[in-house]
Design a protein around this motif. Structure first.
Motif, PDB file in Angstrom:
ATOM      1  N   SER A  33      62.020  45.805  47.624  1.00  0.00           N
ATOM      2  CA  SER A  33      61.336  45.813  46.284  1.00  0.00           C
ATOM      3  C   SER A  33      59.943  45.446  46.562  1.00  0.00           C
ATOM      4  CB  SER A  33      62.181  45.023  45.144  1.00  0.00           C
ATOM      5  OG  SER A  33      61.678  43.672  45.486  1.00  0.00           O
ATOM      6  N   LEU A  34      58.957  45.788  45.514  1.00  0.00           N
ATOM      7  CA  LEU A  34      57.764  45.234  45.378  1.00  0.00           C
ATOM      8  C   LEU A  34      57.278  45.062  44.069  1.00  0.00           C
ATOM      9  CD1 LEU A  34      54.725  45.221  46.727  1.00  0.00           C
ATOM     10  CD2 LEU A  34      54.544  47.444  46.259  1.00  0.00           C
ATOM     11  N   THR A  35      56.602  43.983  43.628  1.00  0.00           N
ATOM     12  CA  THR A  35      56.168  43.626  42.413  1.00  0.00           C
ATOM     13  C   THR A  35      54.933  42.955  42.499  1.00  0.00           C
ATOM     14  OG1 THR A  35      58.538  42.835  41.881  1.00  0.00           O
ATOM     15  CG2 THR A  35      56.649  41.836  40.330  1.00  0.00           C
ATOM     16  N   VAL A  36      53.775  43.738  41.497  1.00  0.00           N
ATOM     17  CA  VAL A  36      52.550  43.237  41.547  1.00  0.00           C
ATOM     18  C   VAL A  36      52.124  42.844  40.230  1.00  0.00           C
ATOM     19  CG1 VAL A  36      50.270  43.794  41.837  1.00  0.00           C
ATOM     20  CG2 VAL A  36      52.032  44.598  43.383  1.00  0.00           C
ATOM     21  N   LYS A  37      51.516  41.672  39.868  1.00  0.00           N
ATOM     22  CA  LYS A  37      51.333  41.106  38.444  1.00  0.00           C
ATOM     23  C   LYS A  37      49.601  41.151  38.395  1.00  0.00           C
ATOM     24  CE  LYS A  37      55.299  38.294  38.089  1.00  0.00           C
ATOM     25  NZ  LYS A  37      56.056  37.039  37.744  1.00  0.00           N
ATOM     26  N   THR A  38      49.027  41.440  37.418  1.00  0.00           N
ATOM     27  CA  THR A  38      47.723  41.427  37.104  1.00  0.00           C
ATOM     28  C   THR A  38      47.427  40.022  36.368  1.00  0.00           C
ATOM     29  OG1 THR A  38      47.630  43.963  37.393  1.00  0.00           O
ATOM     30  CG2 THR A  38      45.584  42.550  36.474  1.00  0.00           C
ATOM     31  N   ILE A  39      46.667  39.124  36.573  1.00  0.00           N
ATOM     32  CA  ILE A  39      46.269  38.179  35.873  1.00  0.00           C
ATOM     33  C   ILE A  39      44.811  38.020  35.483  1.00  0.00           C
ATOM     34  CG2 ILE A  39      46.167  35.459  36.100  1.00  0.00           C
ATOM     35  CD1 ILE A  39      48.233  35.972  38.450  1.00  0.00           C
ATOM     36  N   ASP A  40      44.709  37.660  34.028  1.00  0.00           N
ATOM     37  CA  ASP A  40      43.419  37.725  33.606  1.00  0.00           C
ATOM     38  C   ASP A  40      42.547  36.709  33.834  1.00  0.00           C
ATOM     39  OD1 ASP A  40      44.336  36.043  31.743  1.00  0.00           O
ATOM     40  OD2 ASP A  40      44.133  37.096  29.880  1.00  0.00           O
ATOM     41  N   SER A  41      41.349  36.146  33.058  1.00  0.00           N
ATOM     42  CA  SER A  41      40.475  35.080  33.625  1.00  0.00           C
ATOM     43  C   SER A  41      41.206  33.749  32.913  1.00  0.00           C
ATOM     44  CB  SER A  41      39.167  35.297  32.946  1.00  0.00           C
ATOM     45  OG  SER A  41      39.123  35.445  31.730  1.00  0.00           O
ATOM     46  N   THR A  42      42.046  33.937  32.188  1.00  0.00           N
ATOM     47  CA  THR A  42      42.624  32.781  31.688  1.00  0.00           C
ATOM     48  C   THR A  42      43.993  32.394  32.020  1.00  0.00           C
ATOM     49  OG1 THR A  42      43.869  33.985  29.643  1.00  0.00           O
ATOM     50  CG2 THR A  42      41.682  32.856  29.038  1.00  0.00           C
ATOM     51  N   GLY A  43      44.440  33.106  33.098  1.00  0.00           N
ATOM     52  CA  GLY A  43      45.773  32.941  33.823  1.00  0.00           C
ATOM     53  C   GLY A  43      46.762  33.350  33.113  1.00  0.00           C
ATOM     54  N   ARG A  44      46.792  34.198  32.147  1.00  0.00           N
ATOM     55  CA  ARG A  44      47.924  35.036  31.578  1.00  0.00           C
ATOM     56  C   ARG A  44      48.215  36.497  32.408  1.00  0.00           C
ATOM     57  NH1 ARG A  44      45.783  35.445  25.574  1.00  0.00           N
ATOM     58  NH2 ARG A  44      44.183  36.050  26.523  1.00  0.00           N
TER      59      ARG A  44
END
Length: 87
Positions: A33-44
């Motif tokens: 499996s492969l999981t990728v999360k994109t994070i904004d400048s506030t860390g969300r």
């Protein structure tokens, strides 16, 4: 950790803008499996993409017909030579 009953190893990678993890099958060493999360400048976390891979037949050749493309059924075909107009 187990994924669908299969022992896996986890590799995690992160940066300020994204994080990712891969689960690798402990026996075959193939990606499970492969999981990728994109994070904004506030860390969300803004988006998450998760793919679980299943292999139907490990070690067998893919038939060459899978890679052969042809015109759609009923399409008119021509050779390049017949398309060149003489002056």
């Amino acid at each position: 950790i187990k994924l669908a009953g299969i022992d896996t190893q986890i590799l995690q990678i992160s940066s300020p803008k994204w994080s990712g993890s891969m689960q690798i099958n402990s026996q075959t060493k193939l990606l499970a499996s492969l999981t990728v999360k994109t994070i904004d400048s506030t860390g969300r976390v803004v988006s998450v993409s998760n793919q679980v891979l299943k292999y139907s037949d490990i070690g067998s050749a893919i038939p060459p017909s899978v890679f052969q493309l042809g015109p759609p059924k009923g399409a008119a075909t021509a050779t390049i030579k017949s398309l060149i107009k003489s002056k």
